[in-house]
Write a protein that holds these residues in place. Sequence first.
Motif, PDB file in Angstrom:
ATOM      1  N   GLY A 110       0.808  -1.217   0.000  1.00  0.00           N
ATOM      2  CA  GLY A 110       0.000   0.000   0.000  1.00  0.00           C
ATOM      3  C   GLY A 110       0.835   1.257   0.000  1.00  0.00           C
ATOM      4  O   GLY A 110       0.514   2.233  -0.696  1.00  0.00           O
ATOM      5  N   ALA A 111       1.937   1.249   0.764  1.00  0.00           N
ATOM      6  CA  ALA A 111       2.796   2.432   0.839  1.00  0.00           C
ATOM      7  C   ALA A 111       3.575   2.644  -0.452  1.00  0.00           C
ATOM      8  O   ALA A 111       3.602   3.750  -1.012  1.00  0.00           O
ATOM      9  N   ILE A 112       4.217   1.585  -0.938  1.00  0.00           N
ATOM     10  CA  ILE A 112       5.096   1.737  -2.114  1.00  0.00           C
ATOM     11  C   ILE A 112       4.298   1.923  -3.398  1.00  0.00           C
ATOM     12  O   ILE A 112       4.769   2.579  -4.329  1.00  0.00           O
ATOM     13  N   HIS A 113       3.066   1.395  -3.445  1.00  0.00           N
ATOM     14  CA  HIS A 113       2.285   1.559  -4.678  1.00  0.00           C
ATOM     15  C   HIS A 113       2.035   3.037  -4.989  1.00  0.00           C
ATOM     16  O   HIS A 113       1.968   3.436  -6.141  1.00  0.00           O
ATOM     17  N   ALA A 114       1.925   3.870  -3.929  1.00  0.00           N
ATOM     18  CA  ALA A 114       1.672   5.303  -4.136  1.00  0.00           C
ATOM     19  C   ALA A 114       2.872   6.012  -4.754  1.00  0.00           C
ATOM     20  O   ALA A 114       2.732   7.120  -5.288  1.00  0.00           O
ATOM     21  N   ILE A 115       4.050   5.382  -4.706  1.00  0.00           N
ATOM     22  CA  ILE A 115       5.244   6.012  -5.280  1.00  0.00           C
ATOM     23  C   ILE A 115       5.156   6.062  -6.797  1.00  0.00           C
ATOM     24  O   ILE A 115       5.814   6.878  -7.438  1.00  0.00           O
ATOM     25  N   GLY A 116       4.323   5.209  -7.394  1.00  0.00           N
ATOM     26  CA  GLY A 116       4.098   5.314  -8.839  1.00  0.00           C
ATOM     27  C   GLY A 116       3.589   6.693  -9.211  1.00  0.00           C
ATOM     28  O   GLY A 116       4.048   7.295 -10.190  1.00  0.00           O
ATOM     29  N   ARG A 117       2.662   7.216  -8.412  1.00  0.00           N
ATOM     30  CA  ARG A 117       2.163   8.574  -8.643  1.00  0.00           C
ATOM     31  C   ARG A 117       3.259   9.602  -8.376  1.00  0.00           C
ATOM     32  O   ARG A 117       3.382  10.588  -9.103  1.00  0.00           O
ATOM     33  N   CYS A 118       4.041   9.374  -7.319  1.00  0.00           N
ATOM     34  CA  CYS A 118       5.123  10.316  -6.995  1.00  0.00           C
ATOM     35  C   CYS A 118       6.094  10.455  -8.165  1.00  0.00           C
ATOM     36  O   CYS A 118       6.516  11.563  -8.506  1.00  0.00           O
ATOM     37  N   ILE A 119       6.458   9.338  -8.774  1.00  0.00           N
ATOM     38  CA  ILE A 119       7.396   9.358  -9.890  1.00  0.00           C
ATOM     39  C   ILE A 119       6.847  10.185 -11.039  1.00  0.00           C
ATOM     40  O   ILE A 119       7.533  11.061 -11.589  1.00  0.00           O
ATOM     41  N   SER A 158       5.441  -7.270  -6.579  1.00  0.00           N
ATOM     42  CA  SER A 158       5.439  -6.766  -7.953  1.00  0.00           C
ATOM     43  C   SER A 158       4.358  -7.454  -8.778  1.00  0.00           C
ATOM     44  O   SER A 158       3.632  -6.798  -9.531  1.00  0.00           O
ATOM     45  N   GLN A 159       4.230  -8.775  -8.610  1.00  0.00           N
ATOM     46  CA  GLN A 159       3.198  -9.507  -9.337  1.00  0.00           C
ATOM     47  C   GLN A 159       1.802  -9.079  -8.895  1.00  0.00           C
ATOM     48  O   GLN A 159       0.881  -8.981  -9.711  1.00  0.00           O
ATOM     49  N   LEU A 197       8.238  -1.900  -7.953  1.00  0.00           N
ATOM     50  CA  LEU A 197       8.250  -2.992  -6.988  1.00  0.00           C
ATOM     51  C   LEU A 197       9.120  -4.155  -7.452  1.00  0.00           C
ATOM     52  O   LEU A 197       9.632  -4.921  -6.637  1.00  0.00           O
ATOM     53  N   SER A 198       9.302  -4.275  -8.759  1.00  0.00           N
ATOM     54  CA  SER A 198      10.201  -5.320  -9.256  1.00  0.00           C
ATOM     55  C   SER A 198      11.642  -5.036  -8.832  1.00  0.00           C
ATOM     56  O   SER A 198      12.459  -5.947  -8.740  1.00  0.00           O
ATOM     57  N   HIS A 199      11.958  -3.755  -8.560  1.00  0.00           N
ATOM     58  CA  HIS A 199      13.294  -3.366  -8.097  1.00  0.00           C
ATOM     59  C   HIS A 199      13.396  -3.360  -6.574  1.00  0.00           C
ATOM     60  O   HIS A 199      14.481  -3.583  -6.020  1.00  0.00           O
ATOM     61  N   LEU A 200      12.276  -3.087  -5.885  1.00  0.00           N
ATOM     62  CA  LEU A 200      12.327  -2.897  -4.436  1.00  0.00           C
ATOM     63  C   LEU A 200      11.796  -4.061  -3.620  1.00  0.00           C
ATOM     64  O   LEU A 200      12.253  -4.293  -2.499  1.00  0.00           O
ATOM     65  N   SER A 201      10.829  -4.787  -4.140  1.00  0.00           N
ATOM     66  CA  SER A 201      10.143  -5.795  -3.337  1.00  0.00           C
ATOM     67  C   SER A 201      10.952  -7.084  -3.221  1.00  0.00           C
ATOM     68  O   SER A 201      11.450  -7.598  -4.223  1.00  0.00           O
ATOM     69  N   PRO A 202      11.090  -7.620  -2.018  1.00  0.00           N
ATOM     70  CA  PRO A 202      11.710  -8.933  -1.864  1.00  0.00           C
ATOM     71  C   PRO A 202      10.980  -9.974  -2.701  1.00  0.00           C
ATOM     72  O   PRO A 202       9.750  -9.978  -2.765  1.00  0.00           O
ATOM     73  N   ARG A 203      11.752 -10.874  -3.324  1.00  0.00           N
ATOM     74  CA  ARG A 203      11.151 -11.843  -4.233  1.00  0.00           C
ATOM     75  C   ARG A 203      10.110 -12.714  -3.543  1.00  0.00           C
ATOM     76  O   ARG A 203       9.080 -13.062  -4.122  1.00  0.00           O
ATOM     77  N   ILE A 225       3.772   1.879 -13.489  1.00  0.00           N
ATOM     78  CA  ILE A 225       5.045   2.359 -12.949  1.00  0.00           C
ATOM     79  C   ILE A 225       5.285   1.761 -11.563  1.00  0.00           C
ATOM     80  O   ILE A 225       6.405   1.353 -11.218  1.00  0.00           O
ATOM     81  N   ALA A 226       4.227   1.687 -10.742  1.00  0.00           N
ATOM     82  CA  ALA A 226       4.361   1.112  -9.403  1.00  0.00           C
ATOM     83  C   ALA A 226       4.770  -0.348  -9.483  1.00  0.00           C
ATOM     84  O   ALA A 226       5.604  -0.820  -8.685  1.00  0.00           O
ATOM     85  N   ALA A 227       4.210  -1.100 -10.432  1.00  0.00           N
ATOM     86  CA  ALA A 227       4.570  -2.512 -10.599  1.00  0.00           C
ATOM     87  C   ALA A 227       6.040  -2.647 -11.003  1.00  0.00           C
ATOM     88  O   ALA A 227       6.765  -3.510 -10.496  1.00  0.00           O
ATOM     89  N   ASP A 228       6.486  -1.781 -11.912  1.00  0.00           N
ATOM     90  CA  ASP A 228       7.895  -1.797 -12.327  1.00  0.00           C
ATOM     91  C   ASP A 228       8.808  -1.465 -11.151  1.00  0.00           C
ATOM     92  O   ASP A 228       9.860  -2.093 -10.966  1.00  0.00           O
TER      93      ASP A 228
END
Length: 394
Positions: free
Chosen positions: A241-250, A319-320, A308-314, A303-306
Amino acid sequence: MHSDLGKKSVIQNVLSHTGVEDRFDNLLISLERAQSMAGKAKPGEVDFAESEQADARRQLLSIEKVAIKNQTLQNLSDASLKSVVLHDFHNFLFTAIRKKATSLKKVCSQNLGFSTDLKFLLEILNLDSSSLRQVEEQIIAHPWLSYELMKVVNLPQFRKKDALGNSIQVESIRTALSYLGLENLKRVVPYMILKRSLPQTTDPFPEIKEHLFSFGVSTAVSASLIAPLKQLSAENAYTLGAIHAIGRCILIKLYFRLFDLTRGEFMEQAAKKKRVDVHHILRDMQPSANYLIALQQEFADGIAADLLSHLSPRKLELSQDMRSLADAKPSAMGRVLEWAREYAKVRMLLQHRCINRKMVKIHLLSIGFPADAIDILNHTAVAAPPYASTSRKN
């Protein structure tokens, strides 16, 4: 809030969903815009929803969607010169933004102020066997994060006291981490990453930072409360929920950063072609709220999905989950995020009196919101930071 959800018609559901989305998109930009859409006109003014201004905004938004899809200017044959210039300008600007956003490692370091190496910290925090020493090693690699955590533990309300009742100043990151604890850090770190990502300069829309932060935190808290009801991890839901909002920030950061650069290039071209009329339009052009809304609607989830592919633990597969929502085929966690952010939207609109409770009920019904979550969320301060002394309110 849910006693009569089942009594609303399909038509009402559709109209409510449209109204909520439109008002919220405008609330992120400016409270005044959202209030105007909610009909809070001054004495003697025509209600915004029935005015020519509303019609013009809807027409402009349709033009913007055409711009996003890279249609030709033939679709704008009836538009004014100003609209044509605005369309052409933003078509070029959106292309530049999309190009920049494909290199998310550079975006993180140059626009967001952090490294994608944060993934290692998030991985450590989500290991069952992680230790405070391992977390400390990762955190000190990010000085900005160490600074923010030290600020938190030294807030007056969190300072511990010695035997004489004097406040103890925390001076080491290890002590700060021990005060916070590993479990709390699972939420504090994503919260800090979101805070770090917020756009700073958004003139002429100075409220974007505040509203976007509130939305991100409210979505994260709401997701963390809904997830356990669906037998899913509250901590993973909070992070998503927190990191998904960074898509808008970018997107917002890139829009404002590239706006003046693109305008300068267009003005130079207009001068070379001796198009004084176009040059004057460009000179007076301001960032467009409607184009900014359209940009987020089209690209934020992808953008948020992309990211998370860099930030989210596998192991978390966030990201999925984000990608599933962006593709309109939400996974179980993706659906939790969808519910959480829609609740965050209506909660913010209700707080600012841009929506009524009847409309909230219809909207939550339209998205299949779980009724057992409503009472829990309604009695929670969803915009509170994860280190607050309490997350409940009376």
